[in-house]
Design a protein around this motif. Structure first.
Motif, PDB file in Angstrom:
ATOM      1  N   ILE A 111      14.562 -20.618 -45.473  1.00 12.27           N
ATOM      2  CA  ILE A 111      14.068 -19.862 -44.319  1.00 12.27           C
ATOM      3  C   ILE A 111      15.115 -19.929 -43.224  1.00 12.27           C
ATOM      4  N   ALA A 112      15.547 -18.776 -42.750  1.00 15.52           N
ATOM      5  CA  ALA A 112      16.558 -18.748 -41.703  1.00 15.52           C
ATOM      6  C   ALA A 112      16.025 -19.414 -40.446  1.00 15.52           C
ATOM      7  N   PRO A 113      16.840 -20.195 -39.745  1.00 14.52           N
ATOM      8  CA  PRO A 113      16.362 -20.895 -38.545  1.00 14.52           C
ATOM      9  C   PRO A 113      15.838 -19.952 -37.469  1.00 14.52           C
ATOM     10  N   GLY A 114      16.479 -18.802 -37.310  1.00 12.95           N
ATOM     11  CA  GLY A 114      16.065 -17.863 -36.258  1.00 12.95           C
ATOM     12  C   GLY A 114      14.639 -17.384 -36.417  1.00 12.95           C
ATOM     13  N   PRO A 115      14.279 -16.796 -37.569  1.00 17.55           N
ATOM     14  CA  PRO A 115      12.892 -16.350 -37.759  1.00 17.55           C
ATOM     15  C   PRO A 115      11.883 -17.478 -37.648  1.00 17.55           C
ATOM     16  N   LEU A 116      12.236 -18.673 -38.146  1.00 17.60           N
ATOM     17  CA  LEU A 116      11.305 -19.794 -38.038  1.00 17.60           C
ATOM     18  C   LEU A 116      11.134 -20.213 -36.581  1.00 17.60           C
ATOM     19  N   ALA A 117      12.241 -20.232 -35.832  1.00 17.21           N
ATOM     20  CA  ALA A 117      12.171 -20.615 -34.419  1.00 17.21           C
ATOM     21  C   ALA A 117      11.351 -19.616 -33.622  1.00 17.21           C
ATOM     22  N   LEU A 126       8.039  -9.178 -30.940  1.00 21.66           N
ATOM     23  CA  LEU A 126       8.935  -8.718 -29.878  1.00 21.66           C
ATOM     24  C   LEU A 126      10.376  -8.670 -30.354  1.00 21.66           C
ATOM     25  N   LEU A 127      10.730  -9.568 -31.278  1.00 23.17           N
ATOM     26  CA  LEU A 127      12.102  -9.618 -31.787  1.00 23.17           C
ATOM     27  C   LEU A 127      12.272  -8.840 -33.089  1.00 23.17           C
ATOM     28  N   GLY A 128      11.189  -8.300 -33.619  1.00 26.27           N
ATOM     29  CA  GLY A 128      11.274  -7.575 -34.884  1.00 26.27           C
ATOM     30  C   GLY A 128      11.494  -8.487 -36.070  1.00 26.27           C
ATOM     31  N   LEU A 139      -2.379 -14.139 -32.334  1.00 30.28           N
ATOM     32  CA  LEU A 139      -2.169 -15.293 -31.458  1.00 30.28           C
ATOM     33  C   LEU A 139      -1.109 -14.989 -30.412  1.00 30.28           C
ATOM     34  N   ALA A 140      -0.092 -14.247 -30.797  1.00 27.66           N
ATOM     35  CA  ALA A 140       0.945 -13.861 -29.830  1.00 27.66           C
ATOM     36  C   ALA A 140       0.339 -13.045 -28.697  1.00 27.66           C
ATOM     37  N   LEU A 177      -0.295   5.435 -23.189  1.00 24.46           N
ATOM     38  CA  LEU A 177       1.138   5.382 -23.466  1.00 24.46           C
ATOM     39  C   LEU A 177       1.378   4.916 -24.898  1.00 24.46           C
ATOM     40  N   PRO A 178       2.523   5.298 -25.491  1.00 23.81           N
ATOM     41  CA  PRO A 178       2.789   4.965 -26.904  1.00 23.81           C
ATOM     42  C   PRO A 178       3.305   3.542 -27.096  1.00 23.81           C
ATOM     43  N   TRP A 179       2.442   2.544 -26.878  1.00 24.17           N
ATOM     44  CA  TRP A 179       2.848   1.156 -27.063  1.00 24.17           C
ATOM     45  C   TRP A 179       2.935   0.815 -28.553  1.00 24.17           C
ATOM     46  N   PRO A 180       3.726  -0.213 -28.902  1.00 24.99           N
ATOM     47  CA  PRO A 180       3.719  -0.682 -30.299  1.00 24.99           C
ATOM     48  C   PRO A 180       2.315  -1.115 -30.713  1.00 24.99           C
ATOM     49  N   THR A 181       2.030  -1.011 -31.988  1.00 23.25           N
ATOM     50  CA  THR A 181       0.701  -1.339 -32.485  1.00 23.25           C
ATOM     51  C   THR A 181       0.297  -2.759 -32.141  1.00 23.25           C
ATOM     52  N   ARG A 182       1.234  -3.688 -32.248  1.00 24.03           N
ATOM     53  CA  ARG A 182       0.957  -5.090 -31.951  1.00 24.03           C
ATOM     54  C   ARG A 182       1.542  -5.457 -30.591  1.00 24.03           C
ATOM     55  N   SER A 183       0.833  -5.092 -29.566  1.00 26.76           N
ATOM     56  CA  SER A 183       1.275  -5.391 -28.202  1.00 26.76           C
ATOM     57  C   SER A 183       0.047  -5.585 -27.323  1.00 26.76           C
ATOM     58  N   LEU A 184       0.210  -6.339 -26.256  1.00 23.91           N
ATOM     59  CA  LEU A 184      -0.920  -6.589 -25.354  1.00 23.91           C
ATOM     60  C   LEU A 184      -1.479  -5.299 -24.762  1.00 23.91           C
ATOM     61  N   PRO A 185      -0.640  -4.362 -24.271  1.00 21.59           N
ATOM     62  CA  PRO A 185      -1.219  -3.123 -23.719  1.00 21.59           C
ATOM     63  C   PRO A 185      -2.037  -2.341 -24.736  1.00 21.59           C
ATOM     64  N   ARG A 186      -1.663  -2.454 -26.011  1.00 17.03           N
ATOM     65  CA  ARG A 186      -2.408  -1.723 -27.034  1.00 17.03           C
ATOM     66  C   ARG A 186      -3.855  -2.206 -27.122  1.00 17.03           C
TER      67      ARG A 186
END
Length: 337
Positions: A111-117, A126-128, A139-140, A177-186
Motif C-alpha cells: 500500500i503506497a504511503p500517500g493513499p494510506l496517509a 478531496l485528493l482523488g 465519515l469524511a 450547484l454541481p458539487w461532487p457526489t461525495r461532498s458536504l454541500p451535496r
C-alpha cells in the motif's frame, strides 16, 4: 418539546432510527454486491438501504448542535470541540482501517504511503485517492460538518431568526450547484434539516420559520434527488415526534450503530465472500445474508465494548465551557428579529 426537555430528555426516536439505518446500510452492501441473482426481491428491497447514510446525516445535524448547546459552546472552544469529536471517531475508525490494510498486506500487495496517509485526515475524496473501504466517504463528510458547524455556530444557534435564515439561504442556494457526489454541500440539506429541527426543539428563533426551512429542505431533496431520499431524511425526525417506547434491543443496536457501519463489510461481506464460488440456491443465499448480518452485529458489539466505549470515555476529557445542564427556555416571541 420545551427547551428543558430538549436539554435533558433522551431522544429515544433516534435510537430506533440509528439502529434501523445501520442495518439498512449493511443489507444494501450484502444484497447489492452480486451475491443475489439480478432482480431478486431482497436485492430490490435492500437497494434502498444506502439511503440510511442520509438518516445518519440528519441525526448528526440535530444531535451535534444539541450537544454543543447543552455544553455552552463558544467559538473559543473550537479546539476542544474538534478534539472531543475526533477522539470518539478515531479509534474505532483506525481499527477498521487496519483490517483491510492488513488483509492487503498479507496478500503481498504493498500500500503506497500517500493513499494510506490520506485516510488519517479523511482526505481521500478531496485528493482523488481511493479508500481502502468505500464506506469511509461518509465519515469524511461528518468530519467536515463538525468543522463547519463549529465555525458557523453563532449563526446556527442564534436566538434571533435572521442569522439562521441567512445561513439556510446559502445552504439551499448551494444545492443547485454541481458539487461532487461525495461532498458536504451535496448533503447540506440533510444537515440543515437536522439543524432546523434542533432549533425547533430548543425553541431558538421563530418556530414557524424553523419549520418552513425544514419543510423546504425535505421538498428540495424530494425534487432534486428522489422521494425515497427525502423520506429517509425525514424518517428520524418522524420517529422523534412520536411517543415511542424503545425496547432494550433497539437501544443496544443504536449503541453499536457506528461500529456496525465500520465493521459490517469486514465481518459480513467477508463471510459471504467465502461462499461466493459455491452453486447455492437463492433461498440459501438469503439465509446466509441473515447469518452475515448476525455476524456483523456480534462483531460490532465486540468492537463497541473493546474500542468505542474506551474512546468515548477518553473523549470526555476534552470538554469546553459547561453551561447549566438545562439552558434557560427561550420563547419564540422573544427571539423574533
Amino acid at each position: 418539546m420545551s427547551a428543558s426537555a430538549a436539554a435533558s430528555g433522551h431522544l429515544s426516536g433516534f435510537d430506533l432510527a440509528r439502529g434501523f439505518a445501520a442495518v439498512a446500510i449493511a443489507l444494501f452492501h450484502f444484497t447489492n454486491n452480486g451475491w443475489l441473482p439480478a432482480g431478486h426481491w431482497l436485492m430490490e428491497a435492500g437497494y434502498f438501504g444506502h439511503l440510511g447514510v442520509r438518516t445518519f446525516f440528519v441525526i448528526s445535524g440535530f444531535v451535534v448542535p444539541l450537544a454543543m448547546w447543552r455544553g455552552g459552546f463558544t467559538g473559543a472552544a473550537f479546539g476542544p470541540f474538534i478534539a472531543r469529536r475526533m477522539v470518539r471517531l478515531y479509534p474505532p475508525y483506525l481499527a477498521s482501517v487496519a483490517i483491510p490494510a492488513g488483509a492487503v498486506g498479507a496478500g503481498g500487495v504493498a500500500i503506497a504511503p500517500g493513499p494510506l496517509a490520506a485516510h488519517f485526515a479523511y482526505l481521500n475524496d478531496l485528493l482523488g485517492v481511493p479508500w481502502l473501504i468505500e464506506i469511509y466517504w461518509a465519515l469524511a463528510i461528518e468530519v467536515q460538518f463538525y468543522l463547519v458547524i463549529a465555525l458557523l455556530w453563532r449563526w446556527a444557534a442564534s436566538e434571533r431568526a435572521w442569522p439562521f435564515v441567512a445561513m439556510a439561504a446559502v445552504v439551499i442556494a448551494s444545492c443547485f450547484l454541481p458539487w461532487p457526489t461525495r461532498s458536504l454541500p451535496r448533503f447540506g440539506l440533510c444537515f440543515l434539516l437536522g439543524i432546523a429541527a434542533f432549533r425547533w426543539h430548543a425553541s431558538l428563533g421563530v418556530r414557524p420559520v424553523n419549520a418552513m426551512i425544514a419543510l423546504l429542505c425535505a421538498l428540495l431533496m424530494w425534487s432534486n434527488d428522489s422521494a425515497p431520499a427525502a423520506l429517509a431524511a425525514v424518517f428520524p425526525l418522524a420517529l422523534l415526534a412520536l411517543p415511542l417506547g424503545v425496547p432494550r434491543w433497539a437501544k443496544g443496536l443504536s449503541d453499536i450503530s457506528y461500529s456496525l457501519y465500520l465493521f459490517h463489510l469486514a465481518a459480513g461481506a467477508g463471510f459471504l465472500g467465502m461462499f461466493g464460488a459455491m452453486p447455492l440456491s437463492s433461498g440459501a443465499r438469503v439465509a446466509l445474508v441473515g447469518v452475515a448480518l448476525a455476524l456483523s452485529i456480534v462483531t460490532a458489539w465486540v468492537a463497541y465494548r473493546l474500542v468505542e466505549l474506551p474512546a468515548g470515555a477518553w473523549a470526555k476529557r476534552f470538554s469546553y465551557r459547561r453551561a447549566a445542564l438545562t439552558p434557560p427556555a427561550v420563547s419564540a416571541d422573544s427571539c423574533a428579529p
